[in-house]
Design a protein around this motif. Sequence first.
Motif, short mmCIF file in Angstrom:
data_model
loop_
_atom_site.label_atom_id
_atom_site.label_comp_id
_atom_site.label_asym_id
_atom_site.label_seq_id
_atom_site.Cartn_x
_atom_site.Cartn_y
_atom_site.Cartn_z
N ILE A 28 0.84 -1.20 0.00
CA ILE A 28 0.00 0.00 0.00
C ILE A 28 0.88 1.25 0.00
N GLU A 86 -2.85 0.38 -5.57
CA GLU A 86 -3.20 0.69 -4.18
C GLU A 86 -4.54 0.08 -3.82
N ASP A 115 -5.11 -2.69 -1.00
CA ASP A 115 -6.14 -2.41 0.01
C ASP A 115 -7.00 -3.65 0.22
N LEU A 136 -7.22 7.40 3.40
CA LEU A 136 -7.30 5.93 3.38
C LEU A 136 -5.97 5.31 3.81
N HIS A 141 -5.72 2.76 6.88
CA HIS A 141 -5.19 1.40 6.76
C HIS A 141 -4.02 1.18 7.72
N HIS A 162 -12.89 3.34 9.35
CA HIS A 162 -12.52 3.27 7.93
C HIS A 162 -13.75 3.03 7.06
#
Length: 257
Positions: free
Chosen positions: A133, A145, A149, A197, A201, A223
């Motif tokens: 990521i 990405e 994810d 994001l 993460h 999230h």
Amino acid sequence: MDRTVNKGDSAAQATARHIEDLILEGSLRSGDLLLPEREMALRLDVSRPTLRQGLKMLEDKGLILTDANGVRRIARLATSITDPLIELMSSGGLVVGDYLELRGTLEGLAASLAATRANDIDRQTLSDCMARIDQAHDNGDAHAEAEADADLHLAVYEASHNIVLLQIMRALSGMLRQGVFHNREKLFARDEVRDVLLSQHRAIYTGVMARDPAAAARAAEDHMIYTKRVLSEIAAAEARLEISLRRIDGGNIAQRG
């Protein structure tokens, strides 16, 4: 380390049951190619006729497929929910919100369990996903990405060591990758969203790695709440743009000078 079959009254049944266990626990995944018969029999410490009988049982259940060349693979299992209702659901905008609400509950539970159950192998997998990521983010590669994810979320489910959660997530993950409910790359196409994001993460990853179930669950739920809100904003903006475009040309059915 190779695993051997626990032989019972029926070696073929024990062989089939052992392979079923590998599928259930996630060691064998949808689409995996199996070793050639001779090598597989050696690994499982059974005769080739016994192995053949066990594999036939699994073929009859639809768990294993064999092509015209005799190559065997695990069938496509739990990669999507194949039902006309799913297509109908995915065409409705309101379902996206419901889908993300469900994901929020499942993600929080999985992250909490992963924080207490993850072993060294799980933790290395999570670290590899987080590194991917970071690399994709630095390269500005939205597609890579988005894929990393999805893999991170799946790795959290694997680290939860809850088989039912894992198999449900594999179905949802397959649908997510196919864009059944929403296009993940829409999120990663916005730089400000990508930065948020990335931070989220990392918070999930940090909570799991710190063995803090409360922090991991909270980060996972936050999230999904954020993802739901941003996707709603994107959908609203796209709807407004479509109206503006229609106004320019009269809905493509009016004469404009």
